[in-house]
Design a protein around this motif. Sequence first.
Motif, PDB file in Angstrom:
ATOM      1  N   PHE A 132      27.801  16.652 -40.846  1.00 39.89           N
ATOM      2  CA  PHE A 132      28.597  15.973 -41.881  1.00 39.89           C
ATOM      3  C   PHE A 132      29.646  15.016 -41.320  1.00 39.89           C
ATOM      4  CE2 PHE A 132      27.749  19.795 -44.851  1.00 39.89           C
ATOM      5  CZ  PHE A 132      26.557  19.228 -45.273  1.00 39.89           C
ATOM      6  N   THR A 133      29.574  14.692 -40.040  1.00 42.12           N
ATOM      7  CA  THR A 133      30.461  13.671 -39.489  1.00 42.12           C
ATOM      8  C   THR A 133      29.830  12.294 -39.693  1.00 42.12           C
ATOM      9  OG1 THR A 133      29.466  13.914 -37.294  1.00 42.12           O
ATOM     10  CG2 THR A 133      31.467  15.212 -37.769  1.00 42.12           C
ATOM     11  N   ILE A 134      30.642  11.257 -39.574  1.00 45.20           N
ATOM     12  CA  ILE A 134      30.197   9.884 -39.790  1.00 45.20           C
ATOM     13  C   ILE A 134      29.756   9.264 -38.470  1.00 45.20           C
ATOM     14  CG2 ILE A 134      30.932   7.561 -40.485  1.00 45.20           C
ATOM     15  CD1 ILE A 134      32.941   8.894 -42.382  1.00 45.20           C
ATOM     16  N   ASP A 135      28.609   8.622 -38.475  1.00 45.43           N
ATOM     17  CA  ASP A 135      28.154   7.844 -37.323  1.00 45.43           C
ATOM     18  C   ASP A 135      28.676   6.427 -37.512  1.00 45.43           C
ATOM     19  OD1 ASP A 135      26.935   6.472 -35.298  1.00 45.43           O
ATOM     20  OD2 ASP A 135      24.898   7.138 -35.762  1.00 45.43           O
ATOM     21  N   PHE A 136      29.813   6.123 -36.925  1.00 44.65           N
ATOM     22  CA  PHE A 136      30.484   4.852 -37.176  1.00 44.65           C
ATOM     23  C   PHE A 136      29.720   3.652 -36.643  1.00 44.65           C
ATOM     24  CE2 PHE A 136      33.944   7.869 -37.774  1.00 44.65           C
ATOM     25  CZ  PHE A 136      34.571   7.348 -38.905  1.00 44.65           C
ATOM     26  N   THR A 137      28.860   3.858 -35.660  1.00 51.41           N
ATOM     27  CA  THR A 137      28.087   2.727 -35.132  1.00 51.41           C
ATOM     28  C   THR A 137      27.139   2.170 -36.190  1.00 51.41           C
ATOM     29  OG1 THR A 137      26.333   4.153 -34.235  1.00 51.41           O
ATOM     30  CG2 THR A 137      28.215   3.664 -32.800  1.00 51.41           C
ATOM     31  N   GLU A 138      26.798   2.980 -37.189  1.00 51.85           N
ATOM     32  CA  GLU A 138      25.913   2.525 -38.261  1.00 51.85           C
ATOM     33  C   GLU A 138      26.625   1.574 -39.229  1.00 51.85           C
ATOM     34  OE1 GLU A 138      22.627   3.046 -38.718  1.00 51.85           O
ATOM     35  OE2 GLU A 138      22.640   3.971 -36.741  1.00 51.85           O
ATOM     36  N   TYR A 139      27.929   1.401 -39.039  1.00 55.19           N
ATOM     37  CA  TYR A 139      28.705   0.519 -39.918  1.00 55.19           C
ATOM     38  C   TYR A 139      29.085  -0.797 -39.238  1.00 55.19           C
ATOM     39  CZ  TYR A 139      29.197   4.542 -43.024  1.00 55.19           C
ATOM     40  OH  TYR A 139      28.933   5.588 -43.873  1.00 55.19           O
ATOM     41  N   TYR A 140      28.618  -0.997 -38.006  1.00 57.87           N
ATOM     42  CA  TYR A 140      28.941  -2.239 -37.314  1.00 57.87           C
ATOM     43  C   TYR A 140      28.297  -3.417 -38.036  1.00 57.87           C
ATOM     44  CZ  TYR A 140      30.615   0.401 -33.217  1.00 57.87           C
ATOM     45  OH  TYR A 140      31.306   1.223 -32.370  1.00 57.87           O
ATOM     46  N   GLY A 141      29.071  -4.474 -38.225  1.00 63.85           N
ATOM     47  CA  GLY A 141      28.584  -5.635 -38.954  1.00 63.85           C
ATOM     48  C   GLY A 141      27.386  -6.309 -38.319  1.00 63.85           C
ATOM     49  N   ASP A 142      27.291  -6.314 -36.972  1.00 60.29           N
ATOM     50  CA  ASP A 142      26.146  -6.954 -36.319  1.00 60.29           C
ATOM     51  C   ASP A 142      24.879  -6.104 -36.452  1.00 60.29           C
ATOM     52  OD1 ASP A 142      27.059  -4.915 -34.703  1.00 60.29           O
ATOM     53  OD2 ASP A 142      27.020  -6.061 -32.843  1.00 60.29           O
ATOM     54  N   GLU A 162      38.534  11.978 -39.581  1.00 64.86           N
ATOM     55  CA  GLU A 162      38.135  11.193 -38.405  1.00 64.86           C
ATOM     56  C   GLU A 162      39.361  10.483 -37.835  1.00 64.86           C
ATOM     57  OE1 GLU A 162      35.202  11.368 -37.220  1.00 64.86           O
ATOM     58  OE2 GLU A 162      33.770  11.788 -38.821  1.00 64.86           O
ATOM     59  N   PRO A 163      39.529  10.459 -36.509  1.00 62.41           N
ATOM     60  CA  PRO A 163      40.714   9.837 -35.914  1.00 62.41           C
ATOM     61  C   PRO A 163      40.796   8.339 -36.205  1.00 62.41           C
ATOM     62  CG  PRO A 163      39.115  10.447 -34.229  1.00 62.41           C
ATOM     63  CD  PRO A 163      38.629  11.049 -35.500  1.00 62.41           C
ATOM     64  N   VAL A 164      42.008   7.835 -36.206  1.00 61.28           N
ATOM     65  CA  VAL A 164      42.251   6.430 -36.532  1.00 61.28           C
ATOM     66  C   VAL A 164      41.507   5.497 -35.587  1.00 61.28           C
ATOM     67  CG1 VAL A 164      44.028   4.636 -36.713  1.00 61.28           C
ATOM     68  CG2 VAL A 164      44.482   6.926 -37.594  1.00 61.28           C
ATOM     69  N   SER A 165      41.299   5.928 -34.343  1.00 55.89           N
ATOM     70  CA  SER A 165      40.590   5.081 -33.377  1.00 55.89           C
ATOM     71  C   SER A 165      39.180   4.763 -33.861  1.00 55.89           C
ATOM     72  CB  SER A 165      40.540   5.763 -32.010  1.00 55.89           C
ATOM     73  OG  SER A 165      39.882   7.030 -32.092  1.00 55.89           O
ATOM     74  N   LYS A 166      38.531   5.717 -34.519  1.00 57.64           N
ATOM     75  CA  LYS A 166      37.182   5.474 -35.037  1.00 57.64           C
ATOM     76  C   LYS A 166      37.220   4.557 -36.253  1.00 57.64           C
ATOM     77  CE  LYS A 166      35.065   9.745 -33.334  1.00 57.64           C
ATOM     78  NZ  LYS A 166      34.263  10.941 -33.686  1.00 57.64           N
ATOM     79  N   ILE A 167      38.248   4.715 -37.082  1.00 59.02           N
ATOM     80  CA  ILE A 167      38.415   3.822 -38.229  1.00 59.02           C
ATOM     81  C   ILE A 167      38.640   2.393 -37.747  1.00 59.02           C
ATOM     82  CG2 ILE A 167      39.822   3.309 -40.250  1.00 59.02           C
ATOM     83  CD1 ILE A 167      38.173   5.893 -40.497  1.00 59.02           C
ATOM     84  N   GLU A 168      39.497   2.241 -36.748  1.00 60.36           N
ATOM     85  CA  GLU A 168      39.767   0.904 -36.213  1.00 60.36           C
ATOM     86  C   GLU A 168      38.516   0.286 -35.615  1.00 60.36           C
ATOM     87  OE1 GLU A 168      42.852  -1.536 -33.305  1.00 60.36           O
ATOM     88  OE2 GLU A 168      42.928   0.667 -33.349  1.00 60.36           O
ATOM     89  N   ASP A 169      37.687   1.097 -35.001  1.00 64.31           N
ATOM     90  CA  ASP A 169      36.452   0.604 -34.410  1.00 64.31           C
ATOM     91  C   ASP A 169      35.574  -0.063 -35.474  1.00 64.31           C
ATOM     92  OD1 ASP A 169      34.657   0.297 -32.187  1.00 64.31           O
ATOM     93  OD2 ASP A 169      33.464   1.928 -32.998  1.00 64.31           O
ATOM     94  N   VAL A 170      35.491   0.551 -36.648  1.00 65.69           N
ATOM     95  CA  VAL A 170      34.697  -0.020 -37.735  1.00 65.69           C
ATOM     96  C   VAL A 170      35.327  -1.323 -38.241  1.00 65.69           C
ATOM     97  CG1 VAL A 170      33.977   0.309 -40.138  1.00 65.69           C
ATOM     98  CG2 VAL A 170      33.691   2.149 -38.497  1.00 65.69           C
ATOM     99  N   VAL A 171      36.642  -1.304 -38.421  1.00 66.85           N
ATOM    100  CA  VAL A 171      37.332  -2.509 -38.899  1.00 66.85           C
ATOM    101  C   VAL A 171      37.137  -3.657 -37.916  1.00 66.85           C
ATOM    102  CG1 VAL A 171      39.568  -3.498 -39.510  1.00 66.85           C
ATOM    103  CG2 VAL A 171      39.033  -1.149 -40.175  1.00 66.85           C
ATOM    104  N   ALA A 172      37.282  -3.373 -36.634  1.00 63.61           N
ATOM    105  CA  ALA A 172      37.152  -4.412 -35.609  1.00 63.61           C
ATOM    106  C   ALA A 172      35.738  -4.976 -35.550  1.00 63.61           C
ATOM    107  CB  ALA A 172      37.550  -3.840 -34.244  1.00 63.61           C
ATOM    108  N   HIS A 173      34.734  -4.161 -35.892  1.00 62.71           N
ATOM    109  CA  HIS A 173      33.343  -4.615 -35.855  1.00 62.71           C
ATOM    110  C   HIS A 173      32.893  -5.262 -37.167  1.00 62.71           C
ATOM    111  CE1 HIS A 173      32.877  -2.212 -32.144  1.00 62.71           C
ATOM    112  NE2 HIS A 173      31.834  -2.980 -31.908  1.00 62.71           N
ATOM    113  N   ASN A 174      33.834  -5.444 -38.094  1.00 63.92           N
ATOM    114  CA  ASN A 174      33.500  -6.073 -39.376  1.00 63.92           C
ATOM    115  C   ASN A 174      34.563  -7.091 -39.779  1.00 63.92           C
ATOM    116  OD1 ASN A 174      31.018  -4.575 -40.713  1.00 63.92           O
ATOM    117  ND2 ASN A 174      32.266  -2.992 -39.725  1.00 63.92           N
ATOM    118  N   PRO A 175      34.800  -8.099 -38.940  1.00 62.82           N
ATOM    119  CA  PRO A 175      35.855  -9.066 -39.250  1.00 62.82           C
ATOM    120  C   PRO A 175      35.578  -9.890 -40.503  1.00 62.82           C
ATOM    121  CG  PRO A 175      34.493  -9.851 -37.434  1.00 62.82           C
ATOM    122  CD  PRO A 175      34.091  -8.429 -37.689  1.00 62.82           C
ATOM    123  N   ASP A 176      34.320  -9.939 -40.949  1.00 60.69           N
ATOM    124  CA  ASP A 176      33.970 -10.747 -42.109  1.00 60.69           C
ATOM    125  C   ASP A 176      33.858  -9.933 -43.396  1.00 60.69           C
ATOM    126  OD1 ASP A 176      33.773 -13.035 -40.469  1.00 60.69           O
ATOM    127  OD2 ASP A 176      31.710 -12.524 -39.927  1.00 60.69           O
TER     128      ASP A 176
END
Length: 352
Positions: A132-142, A162-176
């Motif tokens: 039940f954890t989130i696979d954040f790589t599946e949310y990368y914009g590319d 989920e730690p803020v570092s993982k949230i930031e990772d998703v935000v950073a990979h979706n600038p658009d």
Amino acid sequence: MSWEKSVRRVTPYVPGEQPKDKNIIKLNTNECPYPPAPKVRELISGLRYEDMRLYPDPEASSLIKALSGYYNVPEDQIFVGVGSDDVLSMAYLTFFNSDNPILFPDITYSFYDVWAELYKVPYKKIPLRDDFTIDFTEYYGDKQPNGGIIIANPNAPVGIYEPVSKIEDVVAHNPDSVCIIDEAYIDFGGESALPLIKKYDNVLIVQTFSKSRAMAGMRIGYAFGSKKLIKYMQDAKFSFNSYTMNRPSLELGIAAIEDDVYFKETCNKIIATRERVKKELSALGFTFPDSKANFIFAKHDKLTGEELFLALKNAGIYVRHWNADRIYDYLRITIGTDEEMDKLISFLQKYL
């Protein structure tokens, strides 16, 4: 009938049952088991009933000022609405207008796909891992071109933070894309992603008074974001309904913010009860993710979720159950008072 051809048809969100019997132990809607802050009670008796004839401040200036002081965020970076549901709905209306699908987990707050259907927003559910954890790589914009992202943290109904570092990772990979972080339960055990609004102009942090501030009945939600994001939401709001926040909610909301000692004491009591109940449920053979919210998402290997749900309901204890894939055998159990949780555990001990 011919007019029905033009009706916008949606399957509505179904909230937890609201029993009329006050003797029911209600652990199914994640409400706070304790009353609002004493300052809220004091202010209620002083509300001027004659002022109810007047429209409220459409900009909710006084409440925004109080939120600004408490969270140290500029006033022009704060949006308020009638509960976080209203805030999230307005965010959908404002930001999710791409032909690409928005992304959110397959197991999460069940209003997300309802809003998408209502506003005709394409969407894609990204499966949670088996734990039940989130696979954040599946949310990368590319990897997943998208029209926006919404993630609850801690996630409901599973309760995982989920730690803020993982949230930031998703935000950073979706600038658009605009990334919405729904933090309805953040006060029960986690670090808010609020600092990200200083670094990124495409992230919106949404919180509520309904859970940790014990004011679900007043319907107060709010969001933090860049000045540009908030301005877009304000423009949409004033094109939809200018007077969304009523006068009592504005005044009582400020009182709740000012009573910070009570707020923190209440959160700590709920956290302590949650951790105790985790141990007691484990001893009874239940398994569950490590919740950092005001609920526990639990199952028992020897009994179905439906059987336990009905047995508890017949005993006057209401919890939440979904007849849905992957979570059919789970119950979401809101953390109540110590007395209420003792009654829950006592019933389970006898039933099992």
